[in-house]
Motif scaffolding. Structure first.
Motif, PDB file in Angstrom:
ATOM      1  N   ARG A  29       0.817  -1.208   0.000  1.00 37.61           N
ATOM      2  CA  ARG A  29       0.000   0.000   0.000  1.00 37.61           C
ATOM      3  C   ARG A  29       0.857   1.267   0.000  1.00 37.61           C
ATOM      4  NH1 ARG A  29      -4.105   1.692   4.886  1.00 37.61           N
ATOM      5  NH2 ARG A  29      -4.674   3.738   4.069  1.00 37.61           N
ATOM      6  N   ALA A  59       0.857   4.093  -2.782  1.00 39.80           N
ATOM      7  CA  ALA A  59      -0.320   4.964  -2.746  1.00 39.80           C
ATOM      8  C   ALA A  59      -0.173   6.013  -1.645  1.00 39.80           C
ATOM      9  CB  ALA A  59      -1.582   4.128  -2.521  1.00 39.80           C
ATOM     10  N   SER A  60       0.295   5.575  -0.486  1.00 36.90           N
ATOM     11  CA  SER A  60       0.406   6.498   0.642  1.00 36.90           C
ATOM     12  C   SER A  60       1.390   7.627   0.347  1.00 36.90           C
ATOM     13  CB  SER A  60       0.842   5.725   1.889  1.00 36.90           C
ATOM     14  OG  SER A  60      -0.072   4.679   2.156  1.00 36.90           O
ATOM     15  N   PRO A  88      -9.073  19.153   0.157  1.00 33.93           N
ATOM     16  CA  PRO A  88     -10.498  18.928  -0.099  1.00 33.93           C
ATOM     17  C   PRO A  88     -11.053  17.733   0.667  1.00 33.93           C
ATOM     18  CG  PRO A  88      -9.193  18.148  -1.952  1.00 33.93           C
ATOM     19  CD  PRO A  88      -8.239  18.845  -1.021  1.00 33.93           C
ATOM     20  N   GLY A  89     -12.336  17.764   0.969  1.00 35.70           N
ATOM     21  CA  GLY A  89     -12.998  16.668   1.671  1.00 35.70           C
ATOM     22  C   GLY A  89     -13.771  15.786   0.703  1.00 35.70           C
ATOM     23  N   PRO A  90     -14.109  14.549   1.111  1.00 29.98           N
ATOM     24  CA  PRO A  90     -14.705  13.569   0.207  1.00 29.98           C
ATOM     25  C   PRO A  90     -16.196  13.768  -0.076  1.00 29.98           C
ATOM     26  CG  PRO A  90     -14.372  12.606   2.378  1.00 29.98           C
ATOM     27  CD  PRO A  90     -13.784  13.986   2.423  1.00 29.98           C
ATOM     28  N   PHE A 106      -9.464  23.224  -6.211  1.00 28.46           N
ATOM     29  CA  PHE A 106      -8.252  23.070  -7.026  1.00 28.46           C
ATOM     30  C   PHE A 106      -7.827  24.412  -7.621  1.00 28.46           C
ATOM     31  CE2 PHE A 106      -7.026  18.498  -8.058  1.00 28.46           C
ATOM     32  CZ  PHE A 106      -7.614  17.975  -6.932  1.00 28.46           C
ATOM     33  N   LEU A 123      -6.209  13.918 -11.623  1.00 25.76           N
ATOM     34  CA  LEU A 123      -5.461  13.616 -10.396  1.00 25.76           C
ATOM     35  C   LEU A 123      -6.258  12.710  -9.459  1.00 25.76           C
ATOM     36  CD1 LEU A 123      -3.710  17.050  -9.702  1.00 25.76           C
ATOM     37  CD2 LEU A 123      -2.630  14.912 -10.429  1.00 25.76           C
ATOM     38  N   SER A 124      -7.590  12.810  -9.509  1.00 18.21           N
ATOM     39  CA  SER A 124      -8.397  11.896  -8.697  1.00 18.21           C
ATOM     40  C   SER A 124      -8.185  10.454  -9.137  1.00 18.21           C
ATOM     41  CB  SER A 124      -9.890  12.252  -8.794  1.00 18.21           C
ATOM     42  OG  SER A 124     -10.120  13.538  -8.253  1.00 18.21           O
ATOM     43  N   ALA A 178      -5.645   9.020  -9.035  1.00 16.56           N
ATOM     44  CA  ALA A 178      -4.739   8.402  -8.043  1.00 16.56           C
ATOM     45  C   ALA A 178      -5.514   7.459  -7.131  1.00 16.56           C
ATOM     46  CB  ALA A 178      -4.028   9.471  -7.217  1.00 16.56           C
ATOM     47  N   PHE A 231      -5.359   3.319  -6.610  1.00 19.70           N
ATOM     48  CA  PHE A 231      -4.700   2.431  -5.632  1.00 19.70           C
ATOM     49  C   PHE A 231      -4.844   3.019  -4.236  1.00 19.70           C
ATOM     50  CE2 PHE A 231       0.072   3.901  -6.422  1.00 19.70           C
ATOM     51  CZ  PHE A 231      -0.312   5.224  -6.324  1.00 19.70           C
ATOM     52  N   VAL A 288      -9.157   3.424   1.876  1.00 21.12           N
ATOM     53  CA  VAL A 288      -9.950   4.469   2.521  1.00 21.12           C
ATOM     54  C   VAL A 288     -10.659   3.877   3.737  1.00 21.12           C
ATOM     55  CG1 VAL A 288     -11.760   4.014   0.815  1.00 21.12           C
ATOM     56  CG2 VAL A 288     -11.864   6.088   2.190  1.00 21.12           C
ATOM     57  N   HIS A 289     -10.711   4.669   4.800  1.00 23.07           N
ATOM     58  CA  HIS A 289     -11.415   4.245   6.017  1.00 23.07           C
ATOM     59  C   HIS A 289     -12.934   4.303   5.801  1.00 23.07           C
ATOM     60  CE1 HIS A 289      -7.485   5.310   7.801  1.00 23.07           C
ATOM     61  NE2 HIS A 289      -7.800   4.418   8.720  1.00 23.07           N
ATOM     62  N   PHE A 331      -1.872  11.803 -16.505  1.00 19.63           N
ATOM     63  CA  PHE A 331      -1.660  11.858 -15.058  1.00 19.63           C
ATOM     64  C   PHE A 331      -0.270  12.421 -14.762  1.00 19.63           C
ATOM     65  CE2 PHE A 331      -0.344  10.113 -10.940  1.00 19.63           C
ATOM     66  CZ  PHE A 331      -1.410  10.498 -10.138  1.00 19.63           C
ATOM     67  N   MET A 356       0.665  15.690 -12.608  1.00 19.42           N
ATOM     68  CA  MET A 356       1.519  15.614 -11.417  1.00 19.42           C
ATOM     69  C   MET A 356       2.639  16.651 -11.474  1.00 19.42           C
ATOM     70  SD  MET A 356       0.434  13.534  -9.109  1.00 19.42           S
ATOM     71  CE  MET A 356       1.775  12.981  -8.061  1.00 19.42           C
ATOM     72  N   LEU A 413       0.981  19.744 -10.364  1.00 16.64           N
ATOM     73  CA  LEU A 413       0.788  19.683  -8.912  1.00 16.64           C
ATOM     74  C   LEU A 413       2.105  19.982  -8.203  1.00 16.64           C
ATOM     75  CD1 LEU A 413      -0.930  18.872  -6.383  1.00 16.64           C
ATOM     76  CD2 LEU A 413      -0.165  16.518  -6.765  1.00 16.64           C
TER      77      LEU A 413
HETATM   78  C1  HEM Z   1     -10.104  15.629  -5.387  1.00 14.82           C
HETATM   79  C2  HEM Z   1     -10.227  15.622  -4.092  1.00 14.82           C
HETATM   80  C3  HEM Z   1      -9.773  14.483  -3.217  1.00 14.82           C
HETATM   81  C4  HEM Z   1     -10.439  14.034  -2.131  1.00 14.82           C
HETATM   82  C5  HEM Z   1     -11.727  14.594  -1.560  1.00 14.82           C
HETATM   83  C6  HEM Z   1      -9.698  12.913  -1.613  1.00 14.82           C
HETATM   84  C7  HEM Z   1     -10.043  12.191  -0.479  1.00 14.82           C
HETATM   85  C8  HEM Z   1      -9.409  11.050  -0.035  1.00 14.82           C
HETATM   86  C9  HEM Z   1      -9.797  10.290   1.119  1.00 14.82           C
HETATM   87  C10 HEM Z   1     -10.948  10.614   2.059  1.00 14.82           C
HETATM   88  C11 HEM Z   1      -8.954   9.230   1.206  1.00 14.82           C
HETATM   89  C12 HEM Z   1      -8.953   8.136   2.272  1.00 14.82           C
HETATM   90  C13 HEM Z   1      -8.074   8.503   3.436  1.00 14.82           C
HETATM   91  C14 HEM Z   1      -8.204   7.546   4.603  1.00 14.82           C
HETATM   92  O1  HEM Z   1      -9.228   6.884   4.744  1.00 14.82           O
HETATM   93  O2  HEM Z   1      -7.260   7.461   5.406  1.00 14.82           O
HETATM   94  C15 HEM Z   1      -8.034   9.328   0.106  1.00 14.82           C
HETATM   95  C16 HEM Z   1      -7.037   8.415  -0.161  1.00 14.82           C
HETATM   96  C17 HEM Z   1      -6.118   8.571  -1.161  1.00 14.82           C
HETATM   97  N1  HEM Z   1      -5.987   9.662  -1.999  1.00 14.82           N
HETATM   98 FE1  HEM Z   1      -7.317  11.140  -2.231  1.00 14.82          FE
HETATM   99  N2  HEM Z   1      -8.609  12.705  -2.393  1.00 14.82           N
HETATM  100  C18 HEM Z   1      -8.605  13.646  -3.381  1.00 14.82           C
HETATM  101  C19 HEM Z   1      -7.636  13.812  -4.354  1.00 14.82           C
HETATM  102  C20 HEM Z   1      -6.485  13.077  -4.427  1.00 14.82           C
HETATM  103  C21 HEM Z   1      -5.353  13.412  -5.266  1.00 14.82           C
HETATM  104  C22 HEM Z   1      -5.254  14.658  -6.136  1.00 14.82           C
HETATM  105  C23 HEM Z   1      -4.428  12.439  -5.078  1.00 14.82           C
HETATM  106  C24 HEM Z   1      -3.061  12.303  -5.673  1.00 14.82           C
HETATM  107  C25 HEM Z   1      -2.694  12.812  -6.812  1.00 14.82           C
HETATM  108  C26 HEM Z   1      -5.001  11.489  -4.140  1.00 14.82           C
HETATM  109  C27 HEM Z   1      -4.397  10.318  -3.754  1.00 14.82           C
HETATM  110  C28 HEM Z   1      -4.927   9.449  -2.825  1.00 14.82           C
HETATM  111  C29 HEM Z   1      -4.368   8.127  -2.561  1.00 14.82           C
HETATM  112  C30 HEM Z   1      -3.222   7.476  -3.316  1.00 14.82           C
HETATM  113  C31 HEM Z   1      -5.100   7.587  -1.504  1.00 14.82           C
HETATM  114  C32 HEM Z   1      -4.852   6.251  -0.781  1.00 14.82           C
HETATM  115  C33 HEM Z   1      -3.791   6.501   0.286  1.00 14.82           C
HETATM  116  C34 HEM Z   1      -3.366   5.284   1.103  1.00 14.82           C
HETATM  117  O3  HEM Z   1      -3.791   4.165   0.837  1.00 14.82           O
HETATM  118  O4  HEM Z   1      -2.588   5.483   2.071  1.00 14.82           O
HETATM  119  N3  HEM Z   1      -6.227  11.927  -3.751  1.00 14.82           N
HETATM  120  N4  HEM Z   1      -8.312  10.453  -0.636  1.00 14.82           N
END
Ligand code: HEM
Ligand SMILES: *[C@@H]1O[C@H](CO)[C@@H](O)[C@H](O)[C@H]1NC(C)=O
Length: 325
Positions: free
Chosen positions: A55, A58-59, A162-164, A175, A188-189, A191, A194, A197-198, A297, A301, A304
């Motif tokens: 993982r 992704a982190s 941003p929030g989900p 953005f 970018l979303s 991403a 992989f 999410v909790h 992508f 990046m 970004l």
């Molecule tokens: C567009 C608005 C975005 C929102 C609202 C959002 C929200 C979230 C949320 C709520 C999680 C789960 C976190 C958790 O449960 O601990 C998450 C995970 C993740 N996000 Fe986003 N995200 C956004 C954009 C992005 C962008 C732009 C990237 C990277 C370019 C990204 C990469 C990731 C990745 C890779 C994970 C998984 C992380 C892991 O497994 O440790 N996200 N995101």
């Protein structure tokens, strides 16, 4: 007359150079002479980290994103306390130890030379390449020369990241605050192809969507059943985590967009991307079997990675990423 012209030219060139220096462009070869081993050290360390924890790539990508959205890509998220305590980060960001290990290895080879912000940007790229199917994603050229911040801000992180539960219009506005476009939101979303999410970020969609005590009617019922088996009805905080892309969990590819098209998106904001008429077309292009998602992508990046960078004499090169010198 000739001398005057030459003088004028010299002045113009000097002014241009001055302008360039103050704009502070990043360059791909910033450490070419000061730390030629940098790329191979980071690549090896990210590889080791991914072997130990699939993982982790992704982190690391998410950590770079959260860094850049708060006062620019300046390593501020890495400072102990501050942004790490903000809602979007607390109990959620991962990889701080990995970055600390990479930094230690880089310091050994090239002391006091490479910023933590740059290390994070390179690690994010390497993460994407590693998580892609072998030899199918060359990644992108990471621009370098960022310096590390002297400050970090919990409040700025709460406001900036941003929030989900945002809709597309709100995501676009968020953005735009850092100079990114509506297309960047969708790309970018991606991403979310992989990582995990909790349950707490989407359990309303499983049990009580819009206070109806019913699941989100737009989510594929089989997906609802599957996710319910991991996420309890009450106290979702006690539930575990699920993969953001149930299609190909740890692989960086365009399957995330295909999942959206099958109403299997996990986060509400992700699913909105395929529903909102302003983004649906791009989603379906990116979901196509032969889509150029990985290329686009990479371009996004780079954008970004340019957000609000500190260059020149601003900021510092931290010795340890978790604290200022
Ligand atoms: C567009 C608005 C975005 C929102 C609202 C959002 C929200 C979230 C949320 C709520 C999680 C789960 C976190 C958790 O449960 O601990 C998450 C995970 C993740 N996000 Fe986003 N995200 C956004 C954009 C992005 C962008 C732009 C990237 C990277 C370019 C990204 C990469 C990731 C990745 C890779 C994970 C998984 C992380 C892991 O497994 O440790 N996200 N995101
Ligand atoms: C990616 O594909 C879309 C159409 O599917 C096209 O409009 C766009 O120009 C392509 N971008 C690149 C960088 O190849």
């Amino acid at each position: 007359m000739g001398i005057l012209l030459i003088l004028l030219l010299v002045v113009v060139v000097l002014l241009l150079l001055l302008l360039l220096a103050s704009v502070g462009q990043l360059t791909p070869d910033f450490y070419a002479s000061t730390c030629p081993q940098l790329a191979s050290i980071v690549a090896e360390q990210v590889y080791q980290a991914a072997q130990a924890d699939p993982r982790m790539p992704a982190s690391l990508v998410r950590l770079h994103f959260h860094d850049c959205f708060v006062n620019g890509c300046d390593g501020s998220v890495l400072l102990s306390g501050y942004e790490q305590l903000a809602g979007p980060n607390l109990n959620s960001i991962r990889g701080l130890n990995v970055i600390a290990d990479i930094k230690a290895a880089v310091e050994q080879a090239c002391p006091a030379t490479v910023s933590c912000a740059d290390i994070l940007a390179i690690a994010a790229r390497d993460s994407v390449v590693l998580a892609s199917k072998p030899l199918c994603n060359p990644g992108w050229t990471v621009l370098l020369g960022r310096r590390d911040s002297l400050t970090a801000s919990e409040e700025a992180a709460n406001v900036g990241i941003p929030g989900p539960f945002l809709n597309v219009e709100q995501l676009n506005a968020n953005f735009a605050n850092v100079g990114l476009s509506p297309q960047d939101v969708v790309v970018l979303s991606g991403a979310h192809t992989f990582g995990k999410v909790h349950c707490s970020f989407f359990s309303d969609r499983l049990y009580n969507f819009n206070n109806t005590f019913r699941p989100d009617p737009t989510m594929d019922p089989a997906q609802v059943t599957l996710l319910r088996s991991v996420c309890p009805r009450i106290f979702p905080g006690l539930g575990g985590t699920v993969s953001l892309d149930q299609g190909t969990r740890f692989i960086f590819d365009n399957s995330f967009y295909q999942e959206l098209q099958q109403n299997r998106g996990i986060l509400q904001m992700d699913q909105e991307l395929s529903r909102d008429p302003t983004t649906a077309v791009l989603v379906s292009q990116l979901a196509a079997p032969d889509s150029n998602f990985t290329t686009i992508f990479g371009q996004a990046m780079v954008k970004l990675g340019n957000v609000g960078v500190l260059t020149g004499a601003r900021g510092e090169i931290r010795k340890i990423c978790s604290q200022i010198n």
